[in-house]
Design an enzyme around this catalytic site. Structure first.
Site, PDB file in Angstrom:
ATOM      1  N   ARG A  63       4.832   0.329  -6.576  1.00 50.90           N
ATOM      2  CA  ARG A  63       4.821  -0.583  -5.423  1.00 50.90           C
ATOM      3  C   ARG A  63       3.765  -1.677  -5.585  1.00 50.90           C
ATOM      4  O   ARG A  63       3.770  -2.644  -4.835  1.00 50.90           O
ATOM      5  CB  ARG A  63       4.497   0.206  -4.145  1.00 50.90           C
ATOM      6  CG  ARG A  63       5.523   1.268  -3.833  1.00 50.90           C
ATOM      7  CD  ARG A  63       4.967   2.255  -2.817  1.00 50.90           C
ATOM      8  NE  ARG A  63       4.697   1.609  -1.548  1.00 50.90           N
ATOM      9  CZ  ARG A  63       5.573   1.500  -0.566  1.00 50.90           C
ATOM     10  NH1 ARG A  63       6.779   2.009  -0.705  1.00 50.90           N
ATOM     11  NH2 ARG A  63       5.256   0.915   0.562  1.00 50.90           N
TER      12      ARG A  63
ATOM     13  N   GLU B  16      17.505 -17.554 -15.483  1.00 55.57           N
ATOM     14  CA  GLU B  16      16.679 -16.375 -15.773  1.00 55.57           C
ATOM     15  C   GLU B  16      17.488 -15.099 -15.835  1.00 55.57           C
ATOM     16  O   GLU B  16      17.308 -14.293 -16.744  1.00 55.57           O
ATOM     17  CB  GLU B  16      15.624 -16.197 -14.666  1.00 55.57           C
ATOM     18  CG  GLU B  16      14.482 -17.149 -14.742  1.00 55.57           C
ATOM     19  CD  GLU B  16      13.517 -16.913 -13.603  1.00 55.57           C
ATOM     20  OE1 GLU B  16      12.381 -16.540 -13.862  1.00 55.57           O
ATOM     21  OE2 GLU B  16      13.903 -17.103 -12.424  1.00 55.57           O
TER      22      GLU B  16
ATOM     23  N   TRP C 295      -3.092  -2.464  -1.416  1.00 56.15           N
ATOM     24  CA  TRP C 295      -2.718  -3.818  -1.807  1.00 56.15           C
ATOM     25  C   TRP C 295      -3.420  -4.699  -0.786  1.00 56.15           C
ATOM     26  O   TRP C 295      -3.033  -4.738   0.382  1.00 56.15           O
ATOM     27  CB  TRP C 295      -1.187  -3.945  -1.751  1.00 56.15           C
ATOM     28  CG  TRP C 295      -0.640  -5.326  -1.868  1.00 56.15           C
ATOM     29  CD1 TRP C 295      -0.335  -6.183  -0.852  1.00 56.15           C
ATOM     30  CD2 TRP C 295      -0.277  -6.011  -3.065  1.00 56.15           C
ATOM     31  NE1 TRP C 295       0.174  -7.351  -1.355  1.00 56.15           N
ATOM     32  CE2 TRP C 295       0.223  -7.271  -2.695  1.00 56.15           C
ATOM     33  CE3 TRP C 295      -0.345  -5.677  -4.428  1.00 56.15           C
ATOM     34  CZ2 TRP C 295       0.674  -8.195  -3.643  1.00 56.15           C
ATOM     35  CZ3 TRP C 295       0.110  -6.609  -5.343  1.00 56.15           C
ATOM     36  CH2 TRP C 295       0.608  -7.848  -4.949  1.00 56.15           C
TER      37      TRP C 295
ATOM     38  N   GLU D  56      15.407 -24.606  -7.987  1.00 52.88           N
ATOM     39  CA  GLU D  56      15.094 -23.178  -7.892  1.00 52.88           C
ATOM     40  C   GLU D  56      16.364 -22.334  -8.111  1.00 52.88           C
ATOM     41  O   GLU D  56      16.335 -21.323  -8.816  1.00 52.88           O
ATOM     42  CB  GLU D  56      14.457 -22.878  -6.534  1.00 52.88           C
ATOM     43  CG  GLU D  56      14.232 -21.414  -6.202  1.00 52.88           C
ATOM     44  CD  GLU D  56      13.339 -20.660  -7.192  1.00 52.88           C
ATOM     45  OE1 GLU D  56      12.723 -21.290  -8.063  1.00 52.88           O
ATOM     46  OE2 GLU D  56      13.298 -19.419  -7.101  1.00 52.88           O
TER      47      GLU D  56
ATOM     48  N   HIS E  44      23.530 -41.532 -12.917  1.00 50.42           N
ATOM     49  CA  HIS E  44      22.695 -42.242 -13.892  1.00 50.42           C
ATOM     50  C   HIS E  44      22.704 -41.574 -15.263  1.00 50.42           C
ATOM     51  O   HIS E  44      21.840 -41.857 -16.083  1.00 50.42           O
ATOM     52  CB  HIS E  44      21.264 -42.376 -13.347  1.00 50.42           C
ATOM     53  CG  HIS E  44      21.212 -43.190 -12.092  1.00 50.42           C
ATOM     54  ND1 HIS E  44      21.447 -44.547 -12.069  1.00 50.42           N
ATOM     55  CD2 HIS E  44      21.029 -42.816 -10.805  1.00 50.42           C
ATOM     56  CE1 HIS E  44      21.376 -44.987 -10.831  1.00 50.42           C
ATOM     57  NE2 HIS E  44      21.131 -43.944 -10.035  1.00 50.42           N
TER      58      HIS E  44
ATOM     59  N   LYS F  47       6.324 -10.968 -15.952  1.00 47.27           N
ATOM     60  CA  LYS F  47       6.114 -11.197 -14.520  1.00 47.27           C
ATOM     61  C   LYS F  47       4.914 -12.108 -14.274  1.00 47.27           C
ATOM     62  O   LYS F  47       4.941 -12.963 -13.406  1.00 47.27           O
ATOM     63  CB  LYS F  47       5.925  -9.857 -13.805  1.00 47.27           C
ATOM     64  CG  LYS F  47       5.746  -9.963 -12.308  1.00 47.27           C
ATOM     65  CD  LYS F  47       7.031 -10.415 -11.631  1.00 47.27           C
ATOM     66  CE  LYS F  47       6.848 -10.773 -10.174  1.00 47.27           C
ATOM     67  NZ  LYS F  47       7.911 -11.660  -9.682  1.00 47.27           N
TER      68      LYS F  47
ATOM     69  N   ASN G  23      -1.462   2.001   6.151  1.00 50.34           N
ATOM     70  CA  ASN G  23      -0.626   0.871   5.705  1.00 50.34           C
ATOM     71  C   ASN G  23      -0.312   0.027   6.928  1.00 50.34           C
ATOM     72  O   ASN G  23      -0.067   0.582   8.002  1.00 50.34           O
ATOM     73  CB  ASN G  23       0.713   1.369   5.137  1.00 50.34           C
ATOM     74  CG  ASN G  23       0.556   2.014   3.790  1.00 50.34           C
ATOM     75  OD1 ASN G  23      -0.531   2.044   3.237  1.00 50.34           O
ATOM     76  ND2 ASN G  23       1.655   2.535   3.269  1.00 50.34           N
ATOM     77  N   GLY G  24      -0.240  -1.280   6.760  1.00 56.23           N
ATOM     78  CA  GLY G  24       0.112  -2.143   7.895  1.00 56.23           C
ATOM     79  C   GLY G  24      -1.055  -3.038   8.263  1.00 56.23           C
ATOM     80  O   GLY G  24      -2.038  -3.137   7.524  1.00 56.23           O
TER      81      GLY G  24
ATOM     82  N   LYS H  89      16.909 -19.603 -11.152  1.00 59.76           N
ATOM     83  CA  LYS H  89      17.303 -18.195 -10.942  1.00 59.76           C
ATOM     84  C   LYS H  89      18.513 -17.859 -11.810  1.00 59.76           C
ATOM     85  O   LYS H  89      18.570 -16.807 -12.435  1.00 59.76           O
ATOM     86  CB  LYS H  89      17.667 -17.915  -9.473  1.00 59.76           C
ATOM     87  CG  LYS H  89      16.584 -17.771  -8.479  1.00 59.76           C
ATOM     88  CD  LYS H  89      15.674 -16.590  -8.632  1.00 59.76           C
ATOM     89  CE  LYS H  89      14.492 -16.925  -9.485  1.00 59.76           C
ATOM     90  NZ  LYS H  89      13.358 -17.549  -8.885  1.00 59.76           N
TER      91      LYS H  89
ATOM     92  N   CYS I 273       0.822  -1.195   0.000  1.00 62.52           N
ATOM     93  CA  CYS I 273       0.000   0.000   0.000  1.00 62.52           C
ATOM     94  C   CYS I 273       0.863   1.255   0.000  1.00 62.52           C
ATOM     95  O   CYS I 273       1.994   1.247   0.459  1.00 62.52           O
ATOM     96  CB  CYS I 273      -0.860   0.032   1.257  1.00 62.52           C
ATOM     97  SG  CYS I 273      -1.794  -1.454   1.505  1.00 62.52           S
TER      98      CYS I 273
HETATM   99  C1  F6R Z   1      10.727 -17.574 -11.608  1.00 55.48           C
HETATM  100  C2  F6R Z   1       9.392 -17.047 -11.788  1.00 55.48           C
HETATM  101  C3  F6R Z   1       8.386 -17.899 -12.461  1.00 55.48           C
HETATM  102  C4  F6R Z   1       7.079 -17.917 -11.659  1.00 55.48           C
HETATM  103  C5  F6R Z   1       5.993 -18.683 -12.433  1.00 55.48           C
HETATM  104  C6  F6R Z   1       4.712 -18.781 -11.653  1.00 55.48           C
HETATM  105  O1  F6R Z   1      11.586 -16.646 -11.043  1.00 55.48           O
HETATM  106  O2  F6R Z   1       9.098 -15.940 -11.401  1.00 55.48           O
HETATM  107  O3  F6R Z   1       8.848 -19.178 -12.661  1.00 55.48           O
HETATM  108  O4  F6R Z   1       7.334 -18.493 -10.423  1.00 55.48           O
HETATM  109  O5  F6R Z   1       5.742 -18.039 -13.650  1.00 55.48           O
HETATM  110  O6  F6R Z   1       4.163 -17.533 -11.391  1.00 55.48           O
HETATM  111  P1  F6R Z   1       3.063 -17.353 -10.287  1.00 55.48           P
HETATM  112  O7  F6R Z   1       3.679 -17.662  -8.983  1.00 55.48           O
HETATM  113  O8  F6R Z   1       2.647 -15.916 -10.405  1.00 55.48           O
HETATM  114  O9  F6R Z   1       1.950 -18.310 -10.613  1.00 55.48           O
END
Ligand code: F6R
Length: 604
Positions: A27, A484, A70, A477, A500, A599, A96-97, A481, A2
């Site tokens: 934000r 990406e 938010w 994971e 294997h 995103k 906020n909070g 990262k 927020c």
């Molecule tokens: C990796 C990443 C993506 C998301 C995936 C799922 O850094 O950001 O792999 O994790 O696209 O997205 P959500 O969590 O929004 O369903």
């Protein structure tokens, strides 16, 4: 998260408030609103542009307060958007909070005949302030805040006193902007910069009484404090990043606060219990499930795999983890005692949503672990848990992933307690979870070694991540990262699987990142590391502080603090996020916006 903005001066307030809110858009928010004395409250759901359309030229007041919300308590609707009003309809609040004791405050107000329109904790606070208001707004705010438990950054304004805004802070930032012809106040200094560079940051427990040509800072005991403005030297973008070079780094460094807000109000330590309000209605069903199917994509899928380890190991619940893009097309053989749990930061990922809908068609119980309140998946599941991780701006998920693991740990204890986990065992986990934010903040206070190591590993074209049990998905994971944000080809395997086939890839130019904390598979991981070493691959180990043996087998080591095994993957993730970040920066890449990625993946 927020955002708050307020203005009291000589110019028409509405356009200034709207501009202020626009600076806070980065934000993340789902609804917005303003209050201008004499003209009341205007709110809308969605982009600020929707709110702007509702602001007519007859809103002429020269002060007001504004908010981007938010959602945390209640979905993103106009009713739940701020500002909220007291019972008289003339005193407005933006907040906020989270007010942790809002339920008990609400009960005591209901007894006095106070009624409520929204689902928010914020409305409880303004109704409390209104009930104590007898002519001095600061006194009413101060007395109300003495009864509040939780976090807040607030602005309060009375319709009949348009020349005054009262601000207060506890755990949620408030900063005053001292202008030439008027004063400003916001949750974020970036919103003040177009008006003034002279700012005063409130500390926790401080209030401000702001007028157009003066301001007073006081504490909650009524004592006046002397605080002089300081000059902000940063430009707008660096203020939004709070001094971090990139949003990704800022979000990695927020891990401690993210955990705090994910667990806030949810741990009953003395009883060894977890309270997840969104799961209350389905708890008996959860405890008697035959099987839980976790569905997610990318990082959320890997979070699900860690969740499986937690739920199977500690709650004895059989779990399967499925990719959203696969589950939706598979023949579904689930019985009625299967529930499907969607894990998603955005709550909008098309494949996860389609999987959820296919489970609903079979009449299965559907659950969610979702960050964005009111998102489609949050709305369509039968029950769920919000992450409260705040918005993630960088494309690569970091803080949301950490928060997903935290929710899984809480969910595990919740279900395990129903299935017979002892109070003592649960308490041990929850005490450590409660202490985790400070462990992580301390860890993050010195990461220069990781930066140095990243430089060394940034020249390779390939990398292999290995881990076992809880740390096999963390290896996945970590490699995601790296891919990406650095475009380095990376693979991940459970340590025992290398021999294997994939071990054939390794040579002196193919480094291996081995996640090897001191746990019940540590010895096995050491054997896997030895196998790698024999192929001359450079080895970077993530190992437990005090592990003196690891330096004999690994070329480089990043040490991490030891915590309860169920929480260890949360800690192990952080250096992997930082490694990817620093390698990306070393390679001069746009780590916040990697190529080819979005995103929120709302298409199939
Ligand atoms: C990796 C990443 C993506 C998301 C995936 C799922 O850094 O950001 O792999 O994790 O696209 O997205 P959500 O969590 O929004 O369903």
């Amino acid at each position: 998260m927020c955002g708050i903005f307020g203005y009291v001066g000589k110019k028409p307030a509405a356009p200034i408030l709207i501009e202020g809110l626009k600076t806070l858009e980065y934000r993340g928010y789902d609804s917005a609103g303003i209050f201008v004395p004499g003209f009341g409250v205007v709110k809308s759901v969605g982009p600020i542009a929707n709110l702007e359309k509702k602001i007519t030229s007859d809103i002429k007041g020269d002060s007001g307060i504004a908010h981007t919300r938010w959602a945390t308590h209640g979905p993103p609707t106009e009713l739940n958007a701020h500002p909220h009003l007291d019972m008289s309809g003339s005193v407005a609040l933006v907040h906020n909070g989270i007010i942790e004791n809002f339920r008990e405050l609400k009960e005591s107000l209901v007894v006095q005949g106070v009624t409520f329109k929204s689902d928010t904790d914020t409305e409880v606070l303004i109704k409390l302030i209104g009930s104590l208001y007898a002519g001095n707004l600061y006194e009413a705010v101060k007395n109300a805040l003495k009864r509040v438990r939780g976090t807040y950054g607030i602005l309060v304004q009375d319709e009949h006193r348009p020349d005054v805004i009262v601000a207060a802070r506890m755990g949620s930032p408030i900063v005053l902007g001292v202008g030439a012809d008027g004063n400003f106040v916001s949750s974020d200094p970036s919103a003040l910069l177009t008006h003034t560079k002279k700012v005063i940051y409130l500390n926790d427990g401080e209030c401000a009484v702001i007028k157009k040509d003066s301001y007073e800072i006081l504490n909650l005991a009524g004592k006046k404090l002397q605080k002089n403005p300081e000059t902000v030297e940063w430009d707008l973008e660096s203020v939004q990043k709070q001094g971090y070079e990139h949003f990704m780094l800022k979000e990695i460094f927020e891990a401690g606060e993210v955990i705090e807000s994910t667990i806030r109000g949810r741990l009953i330590l003395e009883k060894g219990k977890v309270r997840l309000g969104g799961m209350d209605a389905v708890l008996p069903k959860l405890a008697s499930l035959n099987r839980l199917v976790i569905v997610g994509c990318g990082s959320a899928y890997y979070a699900g795999q860690v969740g499986r380890c937690m739920l199977e190991e500690y709650a004895g619940l059989p779990v399967e983890v499925e990719l959203g893009s696969e589950y939706r097309y598979k023949r579904n053989l689930s019985d009625k005692k299967t529930a499907v749990l969607a894990v998603t930061q955005s709550g909008e990922t098309a494949d996860t949503l389609a999987s959820l809908r296919s489970a609903k068609k079979l009449d299965l119980l559907t659950l969610g672990i979702v960050n964005v309140v009111g998102s489609t998946i949050a709305r369509e599941t039968d029950a769920g848990v919000y992450n409260h991780a705040g918005p993630e701006v960088a494309v690569a998920s970091t803080k949301a992933f950490i928060s997903q693991l935290v929710v899984f740990a809480m969910l595990t204890v919740l279900i395990a307690r129903e299935k017979g986990m002892s109070q003592a065992e649960a308490k041990k986990i929850l005490d450590e979870l409660n202490a985790l934010p400070s462990v992580i903040k301390k860890y993050l206070s010195d990461t220069k070694d990781i930066k140095k190591i990243a430089k060394k590993y940034s020249g390779y074209k390939n990398a292999m991540y290995i881990g076992r049990k809880f740390h096999a998905p963390i290896a996945s994971e970590g490699s995601l990262k790296l891919k990406e944000v650095t475009y380095i080809h990376a693979e991940a395997f459970a340590g025992g699987e290398l021999k294997h086939g994939s071990i054939a890839l390794l040579d002196k130019d193919f480094p291996v990142i081995a996640i090897a904390p001191k746990d019940d598979v540590y010895e096995k991981m050491i054997s896997n590391i030895e196998e790698v070493k024999a192929r001359s691959a450079p080895i970077l180990a993530i190992a437990t502080e005090g592990d003196s043996h690891i330096t004999d087998v690994a070329d480089d080591v990043i040490f991490i603090p030891k915590v309860h095994p169920i929480l260890q993957p949360i800690v192990s993730t952080i250096p992997l996020q930082l490694l990817a970040y620093y390698v990306g920066v070393e390679k001069g890449l746009n780590v916040d916006r990697p190529r080819n990625l979005a995103k929120s993946v709302t298409v199939e």
